[in-house]
Design a protein around this motif. Structure first.
Motif, PDB file in Angstrom:
ATOM      1  N   GLY A 139       0.793  -1.223   0.000  1.00 43.54           N
ATOM      2  CA  GLY A 139       0.000   0.000   0.000  1.00 43.54           C
ATOM      3  C   GLY A 139       0.824   1.270   0.000  1.00 43.54           C
ATOM      4  N   GLN A 140       2.137   1.141   0.176  1.00 45.40           N
ATOM      5  CA  GLN A 140       2.996   2.315   0.153  1.00 45.40           C
ATOM      6  C   GLN A 140       3.529   2.582  -1.253  1.00 45.40           C
ATOM      7  OE1 GLN A 140       5.973   1.705   3.288  1.00 45.40           O
ATOM      8  NE2 GLN A 140       4.694   2.925   4.674  1.00 45.40           N
ATOM      9  N   LYS A 142      12.235  -4.914  -8.691  1.00 44.59           N
ATOM     10  CA  LYS A 142      11.686  -6.269  -8.647  1.00 44.59           C
ATOM     11  C   LYS A 142      11.321  -6.682  -7.223  1.00 44.59           C
ATOM     12  CE  LYS A 142      11.292  -8.164 -11.839  1.00 44.59           C
ATOM     13  NZ  LYS A 142      10.216  -8.043 -12.844  1.00 44.59           N
ATOM     14  N   VAL A 143      12.149  -6.318  -6.251  1.00 50.76           N
ATOM     15  CA  VAL A 143      11.867  -6.687  -4.860  1.00 50.76           C
ATOM     16  C   VAL A 143      10.645  -5.922  -4.351  1.00 50.76           C
ATOM     17  CG1 VAL A 143      12.738  -6.612  -2.494  1.00 50.76           C
ATOM     18  CG2 VAL A 143      14.240  -7.378  -4.351  1.00 50.76           C
ATOM     19  N   LEU A 144      10.561  -4.630  -4.649  1.00 54.69           N
ATOM     20  CA  LEU A 144       9.393  -3.843  -4.242  1.00 54.69           C
ATOM     21  C   LEU A 144       8.112  -4.447  -4.802  1.00 54.69           C
ATOM     22  CD1 LEU A 144      10.929  -0.299  -4.732  1.00 54.69           C
ATOM     23  CD2 LEU A 144      10.029  -1.162  -2.565  1.00 54.69           C
ATOM     24  N   THR A 203       0.866  -4.026  -6.808  1.00 58.78           N
ATOM     25  CA  THR A 203       0.136  -2.852  -7.293  1.00 58.78           C
ATOM     26  C   THR A 203       0.708  -1.538  -6.776  1.00 58.78           C
ATOM     27  OG1 THR A 203      -1.452  -2.958  -5.451  1.00 58.78           O
ATOM     28  CG2 THR A 203      -1.968  -4.231  -7.445  1.00 58.78           C
ATOM     29  N   ALA A 204       1.865  -1.576  -6.140  1.00 57.44           N
ATOM     30  CA  ALA A 204       2.440  -0.358  -5.549  1.00 57.44           C
ATOM     31  C   ALA A 204       2.811   0.658  -6.620  1.00 57.44           C
ATOM     32  CB  ALA A 204       3.675  -0.711  -4.726  1.00 57.44           C
ATOM     33  N   THR A 231       5.809   1.894 -12.439  1.00 54.70           N
ATOM     34  CA  THR A 231       4.571   2.642 -12.701  1.00 54.70           C
ATOM     35  C   THR A 231       4.860   3.868 -13.554  1.00 54.70           C
ATOM     36  OG1 THR A 231       3.936   2.013 -10.442  1.00 54.70           O
ATOM     37  CG2 THR A 231       2.505   3.556 -11.601  1.00 54.70           C
ATOM     38  N   HIS A 232       5.920   4.592 -13.220  1.00 48.61           N
ATOM     39  CA  HIS A 232       6.342   5.770 -13.978  1.00 48.61           C
ATOM     40  C   HIS A 232       7.861   5.786 -14.041  1.00 48.61           C
ATOM     41  CE1 HIS A 232       2.274   7.517 -13.827  1.00 48.61           C
ATOM     42  NE2 HIS A 232       2.258   7.153 -12.557  1.00 48.61           N
ATOM     43  N   VAL A 233       8.406   6.251 -15.167  1.00 44.40           N
ATOM     44  CA  VAL A 233       9.853   6.362 -15.334  1.00 44.40           C
ATOM     45  C   VAL A 233      10.170   7.804 -15.715  1.00 44.40           C
ATOM     46  CG1 VAL A 233      11.873   5.549 -16.580  1.00 44.40           C
ATOM     47  CG2 VAL A 233      10.039   3.941 -16.011  1.00 44.40           C
ATOM     48  N   ILE A 234      11.135   8.392 -15.019  1.00 45.19           N
ATOM     49  CA  ILE A 234      11.497   9.796 -15.217  1.00 45.19           C
ATOM     50  C   ILE A 234      12.905   9.893 -15.772  1.00 45.19           C
ATOM     51  CG2 ILE A 234      11.863  12.019 -14.058  1.00 45.19           C
ATOM     52  CD1 ILE A 234       9.943  11.034 -11.862  1.00 45.19           C
TER      53      ILE A 234
END
Length: 358
Positions: free
Chosen positions: A178-179, A195-197, A203-204, A225-228
């Motif tokens: 959830g974080q 990968k570990v996260l 769904t984080a 989710t997003h790459v900057i």
């Protein structure tokens, strides 16, 4: 047997040395794959702590240059020495090595509580002596090995050691389901953090910042989710946009440059956590006012601490997948300098993880 041995910065030689024999409490392992670590590359360029220099022997291994390199490796047991539990360790069994060695003295504040990674004398097999993964064989004490699950291939097994670095950092961060998280730097450790996260929470919200195109593409392919691109965007401003002005729960600095630690501190939420995994050539300036006004938790992690068994369980259960996609080159031992070390130095933008096959 063939082995890649370090004679000091800039001097790695592939040469013939005596093949080891399994001694008391040891097994002899035929090495399958060995990953080149970022620390190995730094040591190829200049003097790096833990890597041996000159004729001064390592206080734990007792060895001095030249030494066989390689501490990220997997292999297969080919013989068992006296005093080894033959029920637990058998010929033909695939294993990974946890290469950290420490003094193990009761008077050592770290070793006495089991946290060998914080021992002031600690070193690694393949860095400070005792053989290494850039060779055909190694004789290693069984206390430093773990069985590789049958459904995990040996090339992925060679990535377990750096994966353990990422696993330890995520555990130390307190990250929970959830974080949200920010990863600064998408080299091998940064991508392994991703990968570990994901194994902790599929769904984080996980944001990755990385300047090189191939590594940004790898982060996207691996499910960030997003790459900057930090060269084209202000990282902290973009993070705030993506988190409705709140910031992420945890930021991991796997880059080790001033702009990355600044972005980490600026991007976490009130009472968020910043974890540094990177080695620094030049110590950064830390914005203490931000730590004070946001009550930020700032910590660092050193390698790993008793995480290999649970990491291997996660790999066996399929909670971590796609590691083989991050292996960008497989190289014969004879070509370890030209196609391994020099490739990582001169073609860094097009490489993630290079494995060497003895």
């Amino acid at each position: 047997m063939k082995a890649a041995r370090s004679y000091g910065p800039g001097d790695i030689r592939v040469e013939q040395i005596e093949e080891p024999v399994a001694g008391e409490g040891q097994v002899k392992v035929k090495i399958a794959w060995n990953g080149i670590c970022g620390s190995d590359v730094h040591a190829f360029l200049t003097t790096v702590p833990k890597y041996l220099q000159g004729t001064t022997p390592d206080p734990l291994s007792g060895e001095s240059l030249p030494v066989t390199l390689g501490h990220e490796f997997s292999g297969t047991i080919v013989s068992v020495g006296p005093g080894v539990d033959g029920q637990k360790w058998t010929v033909g069994q695939n294993i990974v090595v946890e290469p950290m060695i420490s003094c193990m003295k009761s008077a050592c504040p770290a070793c006495s509580i089991g946290s060998r990674n914080l021992c002031p004398l600690n070193n690694f097999i393949g860095v400070g002596g005792w053989g290494g993964g850039l060779a055909e064989y190694i004789a290693v004490y069984t206390q430093y090995i773990h069985p590789l699950p049958n459904n995990v291939p040996l090339d992925v097994g060679a990535c377990v050691e750096p994966l353990a670095v990422a696993w330890h950092a995520v555990k130390r961060s307190g990250f929970t389901k959830g974080q949200s998280a920010l990863v600064l730097g998408a080299g091998p450790i940064g991508l392994f953090l991703l990968k570990v996260l994901q194994s902790f929470d599929r769904t984080a919200l996980i944001i990755v910042s990385e300047p090189t195109v191939l590594r940004r593409q790898s982060a996207t392919k691996q499910g960030a989710t997003h790459v900057i691109d930090p060269k084209g965007s202000n990282v902290s401003e973009r993070v705030m946009e993506l988190t409705a002005g709140i910031g992420v729960d945890v930021a991991f600095d796997a880059a080790g440059v001033q702009v990355s630690i600044d972005a980490a501190i600026e991007s976490v939420k009130i009472r968020g956590t910043v974890v540094n995994l990177a080695s620094w050539e030049k110590l950064p300036v830390i914005d203490i006012h931000q730590l004070l006004l946001k009550e930020i938790y700032l910590t660092g992690t050193a390698a790993y601490d008793r995480v290999h068994p649970e990491l291997l369980e996660a790999l066996e259960a399929g909670k971590i997948t796609g590691i083989e996609q991050l292996i960008t080159r497989r190289v014969a031992l004879e070509d370890v300098v030209e196609k391994g070390f020099l490739a990582l130095l001169n073609d860094k933008d097009n490489q993630v993880k290079i494995l060497i096959h003895p």
